[in-house]
Design an enzyme around this catalytic site. Structure first.
Site, PDB file in Angstrom:
ATOM      1  N   HIS A  18       1.688 -11.480   1.961  1.00  9.71           N
ATOM      2  CA  HIS A  18       0.779 -10.446   2.462  1.00  9.71           C
ATOM      3  C   HIS A  18      -0.024 -10.990   3.639  1.00  9.71           C
ATOM      4  O   HIS A  18      -0.200 -10.319   4.653  1.00  9.71           O
ATOM      5  CB  HIS A  18      -0.235 -10.019   1.390  1.00  9.71           C
ATOM      6  CG  HIS A  18       0.349  -9.316   0.208  1.00  9.71           C
ATOM      7  ND1 HIS A  18       0.020  -9.649  -1.083  1.00  9.71           N
ATOM      8  CD2 HIS A  18       1.214  -8.278   0.115  1.00  9.71           C
ATOM      9  CE1 HIS A  18       0.656  -8.849  -1.930  1.00  9.71           C
ATOM     10  NE2 HIS A  18       1.394  -8.005  -1.236  1.00  9.71           N
ATOM     11  N   LYS A  42      -1.227   2.640 -12.918  1.00  5.28           N
ATOM     12  CA  LYS A  42      -0.665   1.290 -13.004  1.00  5.28           C
ATOM     13  C   LYS A  42      -1.739   0.325 -13.479  1.00  5.28           C
ATOM     14  O   LYS A  42      -2.838   0.306 -12.925  1.00  5.28           O
ATOM     15  CB  LYS A  42      -0.135   0.848 -11.627  1.00  5.28           C
ATOM     16  CG  LYS A  42       1.268   0.263 -11.670  1.00  5.28           C
ATOM     17  CD  LYS A  42       1.920   0.201 -10.303  1.00  5.28           C
ATOM     18  CE  LYS A  42       1.522  -1.001  -9.468  1.00  5.28           C
ATOM     19  NZ  LYS A  42       2.218  -1.025  -8.167  1.00  5.28           N
ATOM     20  N   ARG A  94      10.715  -7.094   2.518  1.00  4.16           N
ATOM     21  CA  ARG A  94      11.222  -8.383   2.058  1.00  4.16           C
ATOM     22  C   ARG A  94      12.736  -8.409   1.969  1.00  4.16           C
ATOM     23  O   ARG A  94      13.369  -9.395   2.286  1.00  4.16           O
ATOM     24  CB  ARG A  94      10.663  -8.710   0.667  1.00  4.16           C
ATOM     25  CG  ARG A  94       9.300  -9.281   0.673  1.00  4.16           C
ATOM     26  CD  ARG A  94       8.674  -9.182  -0.672  1.00  4.16           C
ATOM     27  NE  ARG A  94       8.429  -7.791  -1.025  1.00  4.16           N
ATOM     28  CZ  ARG A  94       7.647  -7.403  -2.005  1.00  4.16           C
ATOM     29  NH1 ARG A  94       7.071  -8.291  -2.767  1.00  4.16           N
ATOM     30  NH2 ARG A  94       7.448  -6.133  -2.241  1.00  4.16           N
ATOM     31  N   SER A 132       3.406 -10.387  -5.712  1.00  8.36           N
ATOM     32  CA  SER A 132       2.244 -10.629  -6.559  1.00  8.36           C
ATOM     33  C   SER A 132       2.685 -10.906  -7.988  1.00  8.36           C
ATOM     34  O   SER A 132       2.130 -11.780  -8.663  1.00  8.36           O
ATOM     35  CB  SER A 132       1.307  -9.423  -6.535  1.00  8.36           C
ATOM     36  OG  SER A 132       0.782  -9.231  -5.248  1.00  8.36           O
TER      37      SER A 132
HETATM   38  P1  ADP Z   1       3.810  -6.534  -4.330  1.00  6.90           P
HETATM   39  O1  ADP Z   1       5.157  -5.899  -4.162  1.00  6.90           O
HETATM   40  O2  ADP Z   1       3.820  -8.015  -4.056  1.00  6.90           O
HETATM   41  O3  ADP Z   1       3.071  -6.152  -5.573  1.00  6.90           O
HETATM   42  P2  ADP Z   1       2.049  -4.797  -2.749  1.00  6.90           P
HETATM   43  O4  ADP Z   1       2.290  -3.510  -3.391  1.00  6.90           O
HETATM   44  O5  ADP Z   1       0.647  -5.323  -2.795  1.00  6.90           O
HETATM   45  O6  ADP Z   1       2.976  -6.004  -3.148  1.00  6.90           O
HETATM   46  O7  ADP Z   1       2.576  -4.768  -1.253  1.00  6.90           O
HETATM   47  C1  ADP Z   1       1.889  -4.292  -0.150  1.00  6.90           C
HETATM   48  C2  ADP Z   1       2.764  -4.400   1.074  1.00  6.90           C
HETATM   49  O8  ADP Z   1       3.069  -5.758   1.371  1.00  6.90           O
HETATM   50  C3  ADP Z   1       4.119  -3.699   0.989  1.00  6.90           C
HETATM   51  O9  ADP Z   1       4.399  -3.139   2.255  1.00  6.90           O
HETATM   52  C4  ADP Z   1       5.073  -4.837   0.680  1.00  6.90           C
HETATM   53  O10 ADP Z   1       6.367  -4.553   1.122  1.00  6.90           O
HETATM   54  C5  ADP Z   1       4.448  -5.952   1.489  1.00  6.90           C
HETATM   55  N1  ADP Z   1       4.801  -7.280   1.001  1.00  6.90           N
HETATM   56  C6  ADP Z   1       4.614  -7.781  -0.230  1.00  6.90           C
HETATM   57  N2  ADP Z   1       5.033  -9.052  -0.317  1.00  6.90           N
HETATM   58  C7  ADP Z   1       5.516  -9.384   0.910  1.00  6.90           C
HETATM   59  C8  ADP Z   1       6.131 -10.545   1.470  1.00  6.90           C
HETATM   60  N3  ADP Z   1       6.329 -11.629   0.719  1.00  6.90           N
HETATM   61  N4  ADP Z   1       6.495 -10.507   2.761  1.00  6.90           N
HETATM   62  C9  ADP Z   1       6.305  -9.384   3.484  1.00  6.90           C
HETATM   63  N5  ADP Z   1       5.752  -8.261   3.020  1.00  6.90           N
HETATM   64  C10 ADP Z   1       5.359  -8.246   1.758  1.00  6.90           C
END
Ligand code: ADP
Length: 163
Positions: A18, A42, A94, A132
């Protein structure tokens, strides 16, 4: 104010993946608003305030001055973006598996607010495996999460799993 973008997510907690997106999107826009989206259906591990605080600490530790952190519990992302006069919504990708859902969201958001563009940034290769939930699983099993999350948040996350 210049060009504003919104980067939404659950950030439960913020990972290095992130943070990489935050740094890169922050370099593209005058202001980046990292938006902790609370999904009431959630169950989350960290509270909204904790998630916001962890992002703020990471941003502060890296001296990024054009990043704001906010949260939203109700209402549409595109309405929030419109209200903030944002031109873009930032999403990280990703793997191909992220694509289908994000594609659907981008199209529905465009239908709702055609003037707001969704911008996808590819993950940096070293973070492509990171989420996460994987961080939480490692922390729960007492594994080493350094490097996987911003260093300033390490203790906070580990402490959550100490009994
Ligand atoms: P997670 O899937 O880790 O629970 P979130 O819902 O908080 O993540 O994700 C928020 C945004 O960050 C989304 O657009 C997700 O695709 C992106 N994201 C999460 N992890 C990564 C990563 N390792 N590299 C690039 N983008 C990421």
């Amino acid at each position: 104010m210049g060009m504003i973008a919104v980067y939404p997510g659950s950030f439960d907690p913020i990972t290095s993946g992130h943070f990489d997106i935050i740094e890169r999107a922050g370099a593209m826009f005058d202001t980046l608003v990292v938006l902790v989206a609370i999904n009431s259906t959630k169950e989350s591990t960290f509270s909204c305030d904790e998630r916001v605080e962890m992002i703020r600490h990471a941003v502060h530790a890296h001296g990024l001055t054009n990043i704001q952190v906010d949260s939203i519990s109700d209402g549409l992302l595109v309405d929030y973006a419109e209200q903030r006069k944002a031109k873009a919504i930032i999403k990280g990708l990703r793997a191909v598996s992220d694509f289908e859902y994000e594609f659907q969201m981008a199209l529905i958001n465009r239908r709702l607010r055609p003037e707001i563009e969704t911008v996808f940034l590819m993950t940096s290769a070293e973070y492509s495996f990171l989420s996460s939930s994987i961080v939480k699983e490692i922390a729960r099993l007492d594994g080493d999460i350094s490097g996987l999350v911003p260093q300033v948040n390490l203790r906070k996350i580990q402490a959550h799993y100490e009994s």
